[in-house]
Design a protein around this motif. Structure first.
Motif, mmCIF file in Angstrom:
data_model
loop_
_atom_site.group_PDB
_atom_site.id
_atom_site.type_symbol
_atom_site.label_atom_id
_atom_site.label_comp_id
_atom_site.label_asym_id
_atom_site.label_seq_id
_atom_site.Cartn_x
_atom_site.Cartn_y
_atom_site.Cartn_z
ATOM 1 N N THR A 58 18.085 10.054 51.537
ATOM 2 C CA THR A 58 17.231 10.021 52.726
ATOM 3 C C THR A 58 16.714 8.589 52.934
ATOM 4 O OG1 THR A 58 16.457 12.219 52.119
ATOM 5 C CG2 THR A 58 15.175 11.051 53.791
ATOM 6 N N PRO A 59 16.849 8.051 54.168
ATOM 7 C CA PRO A 59 16.292 6.711 54.401
ATOM 8 C C PRO A 59 14.804 6.707 54.071
ATOM 9 C CG PRO A 59 17.612 7.412 56.278
ATOM 10 C CD PRO A 59 17.490 8.603 55.365
ATOM 11 N N ILE A 60 14.365 5.627 53.446
ATOM 12 C CA ILE A 60 12.986 5.596 52.939
ATOM 13 C C ILE A 60 11.958 5.672 54.067
ATOM 14 C CG2 ILE A 60 12.517 3.090 52.882
ATOM 15 C CD1 ILE A 60 11.892 5.572 49.996
ATOM 16 N N GLY A 61 12.333 5.169 55.241
ATOM 17 C CA GLY A 61 11.417 5.232 56.382
ATOM 18 C C GLY A 61 11.020 6.655 56.718
ATOM 19 N N ASP A 62 11.951 7.608 56.517
ATOM 20 C CA ASP A 62 11.640 9.005 56.823
ATOM 21 C C ASP A 62 10.622 9.574 55.848
ATOM 22 O OD1 ASP A 62 13.466 8.698 58.771
ATOM 23 O OD2 ASP A 62 15.026 9.954 57.874
ATOM 24 N N VAL A 63 10.484 8.935 54.688
ATOM 25 C CA VAL A 63 9.565 9.427 53.666
ATOM 26 C C VAL A 63 8.239 8.651 53.714
ATOM 27 C CG1 VAL A 63 9.274 9.819 51.206
ATOM 28 C CG2 VAL A 63 11.572 9.908 52.221
ATOM 29 N N LEU A 64 8.349 7.332 53.748
ATOM 30 C CA LEU A 64 7.154 6.497 53.618
ATOM 31 C C LEU A 64 6.748 5.820 54.913
ATOM 32 C CD1 LEU A 64 8.156 4.574 50.367
ATOM 33 C CD2 LEU A 64 6.607 6.529 50.534
ATOM 34 N N GLY A 65 7.640 5.876 55.907
ATOM 35 C CA GLY A 65 7.399 5.089 57.123
ATOM 36 C C GLY A 65 6.103 5.494 57.789
ATOM 37 N N GLU A 66 5.309 4.506 58.103
ATOM 38 C CA GLU A 66 4.067 4.765 58.809
ATOM 39 C C GLU A 66 3.912 3.680 59.872
ATOM 40 O OE1 GLU A 66 1.836 6.521 60.126
ATOM 41 O OE2 GLU A 66 0.473 6.995 58.457
ATOM 42 N N SER A 67 3.353 4.078 61.023
ATOM 43 C CA SER A 67 3.026 3.090 62.041
ATOM 44 C C SER A 67 1.530 3.171 62.241
ATOM 45 C CB SER A 67 3.736 3.410 63.351
ATOM 46 O OG SER A 67 5.129 3.381 63.138
ATOM 47 N N VAL A 68 0.897 2.022 62.210
ATOM 48 C CA VAL A 68 -0.543 1.980 62.402
ATOM 49 C C VAL A 68 -0.840 1.235 63.699
ATOM 50 C CG1 VAL A 68 -2.746 1.223 61.425
ATOM 51 C CG2 VAL A 68 -0.930 2.038 59.918
ATOM 52 N N ILE A 69 -1.503 1.944 64.606
ATOM 53 C CA ILE A 69 -1.877 1.325 65.881
ATOM 54 C C ILE A 69 -3.211 0.630 65.683
ATOM 55 C CG2 ILE A 69 -2.429 1.775 68.307
ATOM 56 C CD1 ILE A 69 -0.764 4.270 68.174
ATOM 57 N N ASP A 70 -3.241 -0.668 65.955
ATOM 58 C CA ASP A 70 -4.480 -1.418 65.793
ATOM 59 C C ASP A 70 -5.108 -1.600 67.175
ATOM 60 O OD1 ASP A 70 -6.533 -2.910 64.878
ATOM 61 O OD2 ASP A 70 -5.317 -4.542 64.055
ATOM 62 N N ASP A 89 -1.712 -4.459 68.225
ATOM 63 C CA ASP A 89 -0.550 -4.578 67.362
ATOM 64 C C ASP A 89 -0.161 -3.186 66.898
ATOM 65 O OD1 ASP A 89 1.383 -5.819 65.897
ATOM 66 O OD2 ASP A 89 0.097 -6.245 64.171
ATOM 67 N N ILE A 90 1.106 -2.990 66.650
ATOM 68 C CA ILE A 90 1.537 -1.779 65.952
ATOM 69 C C ILE A 90 2.173 -2.251 64.650
ATOM 70 C CG2 ILE A 90 2.978 0.283 66.024
ATOM 71 C CD1 ILE A 90 3.007 0.049 69.062
ATOM 72 N N GLU A 91 1.477 -1.945 63.548
ATOM 73 C CA GLU A 91 2.040 -2.347 62.256
ATOM 74 C C GLU A 91 2.940 -1.226 61.778
ATOM 75 O OE1 GLU A 91 -1.023 -3.036 59.334
ATOM 76 O OE2 GLU A 91 -2.281 -3.968 60.878
ATOM 77 N N ARG A 92 4.151 -1.588 61.431
ATOM 78 C CA ARG A 92 5.062 -0.570 60.913
ATOM 79 C C ARG A 92 5.305 -0.885 59.449
ATOM 80 N NH1 ARG A 92 6.711 -1.194 66.386
ATOM 81 N NH2 ARG A 92 7.015 0.814 67.396
ATOM 82 N N THR A 93 5.016 0.069 58.566
ATOM 83 C CA THR A 93 5.257 -0.163 57.144
ATOM 84 C C THR A 93 6.197 0.903 56.624
ATOM 85 O OG1 THR A 93 3.334 1.171 56.573
ATOM 86 C CG2 THR A 93 2.991 -1.205 56.722
ATOM 87 N N GLY A 94 6.927 0.530 55.583
ATOM 88 C CA GLY A 94 7.791 1.498 54.922
ATOM 89 C C GLY A 94 9.140 1.715 55.599
ATOM 90 N N TRP A 95 9.377 1.098 56.746
ATOM 91 C CA TRP A 95 10.669 1.251 57.415
ATOM 92 C C TRP A 95 11.560 0.101 56.952
ATOM 93 C CZ3 TRP A 95 10.755 5.632 60.337
ATOM 94 C CH2 TRP A 95 9.537 6.118 60.821
ATOM 95 N N ILE A 96 12.328 0.336 55.890
ATOM 96 C CA ILE A 96 13.130 -0.768 55.349
ATOM 97 C C ILE A 96 14.597 -0.335 55.292
ATOM 98 C CG2 ILE A 96 13.377 -2.419 53.461
ATOM 99 C CD1 ILE A 96 10.579 -1.520 52.530
ATOM 100 N N ASP A 97 15.453 -1.132 55.914
ATOM 101 C CA ASP A 97 16.894 -0.855 55.872
ATOM 102 C C ASP A 97 17.396 -1.004 54.447
ATOM 103 O OD1 ASP A 97 16.962 -0.383 58.533
ATOM 104 O OD2 ASP A 97 17.647 -2.409 59.081
ATOM 105 N N ASN A 98 18.403 -0.248 54.114
ATOM 106 C CA ASN A 98 19.067 -0.335 52.799
ATOM 107 C C ASN A 98 18.193 0.155 51.646
ATOM 108 O OD1 ASN A 98 21.422 -1.476 53.968
ATOM 109 N ND2 ASN A 98 20.442 -3.492 53.926
#
Lengths: 338, 809
Positions: free
Chosen positions: B151-163, B34-43
């Protein structure tokens, strides 16, 4: 209504229009094949009313004769066509004498059937039989030696975590278990036979694993083993491709990726694409040199490959069965669908 | 293993898109689940709090004016920590956020324009929980001041975790660097190794502490150092973030660093409070009989004498490679530490952790038998980070007690021909070399191949095939050709047991029965329901059955068949005709049990499917008998059925199946199941009839010296046969079998078939009418009516004499 009304009523000096009207009315009320035949004789026969009308043309002058003659001939065509339609209708709705109700169900011999696991095991083993693998079987209550040790899975090694084991309770032996896979037959077969080896081994296996829709503690596996001089990883791929074509169809996408099983090196997972996902179908690999040596084979001379798969899983995929527990609950509502 | 992509990028550049990278890793053996993506939120964007005013109607709520780069919005906010001038995460209407008040995590809700106490809120200032990047919901998340508004929040907090679902052979990938190394080998991007250089300005470490290994079989290497004057405080944010991202809880800087290095390099470490270690002396030894230790989790552990202990001269201070002791734990007041980085023997470590039920991240690594080279690298890396983060003076030199030095395999010989012998394809020398060296192997080439040096992070490499797999997986299995098996097919070996089962299975299915496969285990009580004979062999008992319902291996198929009939009878109104051809397990106390193959079948419910021209009568004894007869005929076995007793079956309605030509060997039984037996199965049918065929006995009969029908074709005569019917009156205790036996004695009679049995009207009490059809046939002449009449009279005389039979008037 009298049976032959209209047909027998001959009227001198009848017009074409009058004849047409009378014929259509009479045809509509003719239902049986006898009535239809009477109608045909009465209107279209040699002594019928249309013939009579044509015969009467002689009394008319030449211009009238042409007009009425043409109209009468056209009417013959029309009536013949109407008669055909009506006769066809009658043939289809009217049962011939001695008819039976063919819609009643037939006397079917009772259809038995094989369990879906048996069917799938046979399909799988046959695919390999045709490539020269003989089907053999082995014990389900097995020694730790064959199930683990000879397969390069030493005691207390984390690799054993892949196989949670149900052990036999015995005062005298603590090395007896329910086989966790059909792989012990690799060791047994090599121990008892010289190469070349090509076998496929179906049978029940057992795991100490909690059950849910996709996990059973009791299931079947089909193992395969080929050992000889000159067998390569490319042969493994070719053999398993052939198998996948046979079971999943020639259009199905197949992939081989690296995986780990202690008794093979290199190790392989073969997956197929199913509804956009890659689904693991079998584990495989080149027989680990230690496994060859444990069975007394010269690993510098012989190579081989082995594979193992779950027929219930393949059946679930192909038949869209959502719960593996159906297989051993033997509900006739399940079994009779295969 | 969870691998945050931002962490992975510390060691290798990633230009490929993540899905492609996940695919390549999967193909090469590290299956990405799985690739969990967190912090990538539109708007959701970085906003700036311009102004704060009190909500007119609610004490706890405030009206926050947010500049979001595309204008301003007034937001109603209840967070206590919101303040003017902050950079915050602003969600505008339509953003999909985590529902902070949901009962179960993972629920989202879409932000709508709403009135809160009469004032419209144009969006929301988000908490950590609402953003789905953590659990905190006590206040809003405050961002760094230097972030640009909008700045879109994904650019600041976005993280992808490879499981990654790791295979047990790759402990190197239990460190992010190990995964990075695979990525590097796959993509060709260079690996950036973590920095392990530090300044050692303290006194000689040997003057500060000492280590002694009493049990070198269990401790292969022990490296340690001493750092004096550290300050124990919470870790810096970057370090806490790294640990949180993989699900670990930050504790303090020292403990966090040891954890970080374990997840970075795969080497577990432990830090002791230097001043709590008596004499600053560490002794690695097996625990003594009855020794106890209270571990970090404040639980007292009873140790056994195979467990490896880290001790000082007076007491244990840690369970080696499992968990530290509370008595030497790092606390806020700690100023000097002893840092341990050791290699413990895997099997023993695993055993200790299992028997103490202490499955730790350390054991997850040690149990995979780490190489000793890793411990020193881990020690140096952690020392460097401690100096950097916690300060202090590092002692000069390291303690390195290394009993297994020189005992590990260092090289593998790989010949080029070996590669093609296994893979079936030749590789260029340079491809082999670049693939292996990208993975960190050292190569020493000669004419035939290489001496390959095993790197300190790969305990799974010991034979040439291991290296061949490395080459194949990085090159890609897809790039290895496909061939079909050539060469000699093996000699065929007879498989009589499988063949007979297959044949019986097919015959029963053709006879209209449905095959079942039931669980091969049961309970003794369950099995007792079918009243097996007392002399049945013992059952195999299971030490750890999956549930109590499957405590012993079955000794009969009867129980499962009856259970299956009963269960189906509650839902199935048509005929029930089931069989199983499978194994029963008989323990004779020596060696493995006998796995005897049986074929057992049962009939219950109506004989026929509901049909306009079929009887609705229930099936009975003769259905079971008929199925058994059909199978035996298919096998060419001439069997006889004799009245018998069997506790499963009803008295007087049971027959044992024997083979006369094989010394009357018993090969099975058929009967109506006794009602007192069947009533234990809670079925919704009145009766059930069952047969059981012992496939091992049948095989013996078929293979025996007298064998059975050899299958040899018998020429049939072209002369006509005569069919004559006899209608007899006999006593009701006369059996059809007796009539057929007597009628068949003359060899001119080729068959005798009972085709009607009648009692009642027109037949005297105690008598019955039996109609028999006899077929007369001579192999070499046409029989005259006179000849047949004579034979018939002889038969009638014999029937009269032996059975008192009379011709029906």
């Amino acid at each position: 209504m009298p049976k032959d009304q209209g047909v027998q009523a001959t009227q001198a000096g009848e017009s074409v229009e009058e004849l047409k009207a009378a014929a259509i009315i009479a045809l509509d009320s003719s239902e049986s094949s006898e009535q239809l035949e009477a109608w045909r004789v009465g209107f279209l026969g040699r002594k019928g009313r249309l013939t009579g009308l044509l015969r009467g043309l002689g009394s008319l002058d030449i211009d009238e004769r042409k007009v009425v003659g043409a109209a009468a001939n056209m009417l013959r065509g029309q009536l013949e066509a109407l008669y055909e339609d009506r006769a066809n209708q009658s043939r289809s709705s009217q049962a011939p004498v001695g008819s039976i109700d063919i819609s009643l169900p037939g006397r079917r011999p009772a259809l038995g059937g094989l369990h879906p696991s048996t069917q799938m095991i046979r399909e799988i083993t046959q695919a390999f039989n045709e490539m020269g693998f003989q089907t053999i079987e082995g014990p389900e209550v097995e020694l730790e030696k064959y199930n683990f040790d000879m397969l390069n899975i030493p005691a207390n090694h984390p690799a054993r975590d892949q196989w949670d084991t149900i052990w036999v309770d015995s005062d005298t032996h603590n090395d007896v278990l329910l086989r966790t896979h059909t792989s012990p037959m690799q060791a047994r077969t090599m121990e008892a036979n010289d190469p070349p080896i090509r076998v496929v081994v179906p049978g029940k296996c057992y795991r100490y694993e909690s059950t849910d829709a996709t996990h059973e503690w009791h299931f079947n596996q089909v193992e395969g083993l080929a050992v000889d001089e000159g067998i390569t990883f490319a042969d493994l791929k070719g053999t398993l491709y052939q198998f996948a074509r046979r079971i999943f169809g020639p259009q199905r996408k197949v992939r081989f990726r690296c995986d780990f099983f202690p008794f093979v090196e290199p190790g392989v997972d073969m997956s197929i694409e199913w509804n956009g996902n890659w689904i693991e179908i079998l584990g495989a690999g080149m027989v680990h040199p230690k496994v060859l040596e444990n069975a007394g084979y010269d690993s510098t001379k012989y190579t081989g490959f082995a594979f193992g798969m779950g027929p219930e899983r393949i059946s679930m995929l192909r038949n869209e069965i959502t719960d593996i527990r159906h297989f051993f609950s033997n509900d006739l509502r399940f079994l009779t669908q295969f | 293993m969870k691998v945050p992509v931002s962490w992975l990028k510390e060691y290798v550049d990633i230009e490929m898109n993540l899905d492609d990278l996940a695919h390549r890793l999967t193909m090469a053996g590290n299956e990405v689940e799985d690739i969990e993506r967190t912090g990538w939120i539109d708007n959701v964007v970085v906003g700036h709090v311009k102004n704060i005013a009190q909500h007119p109607d609610a004490d706890r709520l405030r009206l926050v004016t947010v500049d979001h780069g595309d204008g301003e919005a007034e937001v109603v906010c209840g967070a206590p920590n919101v303040a003017e001038g902050q950079k915050i995460a602003y969600a505008s209407i339509g953003a999909v956020l985590q529902d902070a008040h949901a009962d179960e995590p993972g629920k989202t809700k879409k932000l709508k324009r709403s009135k809160i106490r009469g004032i419209v809120s144009e969006g929301m200032v988000c908490s950590v929980r609402e953003l789905g990047i953590g659990d905190d919901h006590d206040g809003i998340l405050v961002l760094d001041d230097d972030l640009a508004i909008g700045t879109p929040i994904g650019d600041v907090l976005g993280e992808s975790v490879i499981d990654i679902e790791l295979t047990p052979n790759r402990p190197d990938c239990l460190g992010v660097v190990g995964v990075a190394r695979d990525v590097s080998a796959i993509t060709g991007k260079p690996l950036k190794q973590p920095d392990i250089e530090f300044e050692a300005t303290g006194p000689d470490v040997n003057t500060l502490a000492s280590v002694e290994i009493s049990d070198p079989d269990l401790c292969l290497r022990y490296t340690a150092t001493v750092i004096q004057g550290v300050k124990i405080v919470p870790s810096p944010k970057w370090l806490q973030d790294r640990l949180i991202a993989i699900g670990e809880r930050p504790i303090n800087n020292l403990v966090d660093i040891t954890n970080f290095v374990m997840f970075e390099l795969g080497q577990p470490l432990h830090a002791f409070d230097y001043d709590k270690v008596v004499d600053h002396k560490i002794i690695v030894r097996r625990a003594k009989l009855g020794e106890k230790l209270t571990t970090l989790d404040d639980k007292e552990r009873k140790l056994d004498t195979e467990m490896l202990l880290i001790a000082d001269p007076e007491r244990g201070i840690g369970i080696a490679g499992v968990m530290g002791g509370a008595n030497s734990e790092i606390s806020d007041s700690t100023t000097n530490v002893i840092l341990e980085s050791a290699t413990f023997e895997g099997v023993n470590n695993r055993r200790t952790a299992r028997s103490l039920e202490l499955a730790s991240q350390a054991t997850l690594r040690f149990e995979k038998s780490l190489r000793t080279g890793l411990s020193e690298v881990g020690l140096r890396r952690a020392t460097k980070l401690i100096q950097e983060i916690a300060g202090g003076t590092v002692a000069s030199g390291i303690i390195d007690v290394y009993p297994s030095k020189g005992k590990e395999q260092e090289h593998v010989r790989l010949n080029r021909t070996h590669i093609s012998r296994v893979l079936g394809v030749e590789f260029d020398k340079s491809d082999v070399e670049s693939t292996l060296s990208n993975l960190g192997f050292t190569l020493n080439a000669d004419a035939d191949g290489w001496d390959v040096g095993i790197p300190y992070w790969r305990p799974d490499i010991s034979i040439p095939e291991d290296l061949i797999e490395e080459i194949a997986r990085i090159v890609g299995y897809d790039n290895i050709p496909t061939t079909t098996l050539a060469g000699r097919p093996p000699q065929w070996q007879p498989q009589p047991e499988m063949d007979i089962r297959t044949r019986v299975t097919d015959a029963l299915a053709q006879a209209g029965m449905r095959e079942i496969i039931s669980y091969a285990a049961t309970t003794s009580e369950g099995e007792d329901r079918v009243a097996l004979p007392a002399d049945t062999a013992s059952s195999i008992k299971l030490r750890n059955p999956i549930t109590a319902d499957y405590a012993v291996m079955r000794r009969t198929l009867r129980e499962a068949i009856l259970e299956t009939v009963a269960r189906n009878s509650r839902t199935w109104r048509g005929p029930i005709a089931l069989f199983e051809a499978g194994r029963v397990f008989l323990d004779y106390g020596e060696g493995l049990p006998e796995e005897r193959q049986m074929a057992t079948g049962a009939f219950a419910g109506p004989r026929n499917e509901l049909h306009w021209d079929a009887s609705t009568a229930p099936s009975d004894f003769y259905d079971a008998k008929g199925a058994a007869e059909a199978v035996l005929e298919d096998l060419g076995i001439q069997a006889t059925f004799e009245p018998a007793e069997d506790a499963t079956f009803a008295a007087g309605r049971t027959a044992v199946i024997k083979v006369a030509t094989a010394n009357n060997a018993v090969i099975g039984v058929v009967g109506e199941v006794a009602s007192e037996i069947f009533s234990k199965f809670d079925a919704e049918v009145e009766t059930v009839s069952m047969f059981e065929l012992d496939l091992a006995a049948i095989l013996k009969v078929m293979e025996g010296p007298n064998g059975v029908d050899s299958g040899k074709f018998e020429e049939f005569t072209r002369l006509p046969a005569s069919h004559r019917d006899l209608s007899l009156i006999v006593d009701t205790d006369v059996t059809a079998g007796q009539i057929v036996d007597i009628s068949s004695r003359n060899r001119i009679v080729t068959s005798a078939t009972v085709f009607d049995v009648f009692e009642g009207k027109g037949v005297p009490d105690g008598k019955m009418a039996v109609a028999v059809r006899l077929v007369y046939q001579s192999p070499n002449k046409t029989l005259t009516a006179d000849q047949i009449g004579k034979i018939e009279q002889q038969i009638l005389n014999q029937l009269s004499k032996e059975l008192g039979a009379e011709l029906r008037a």
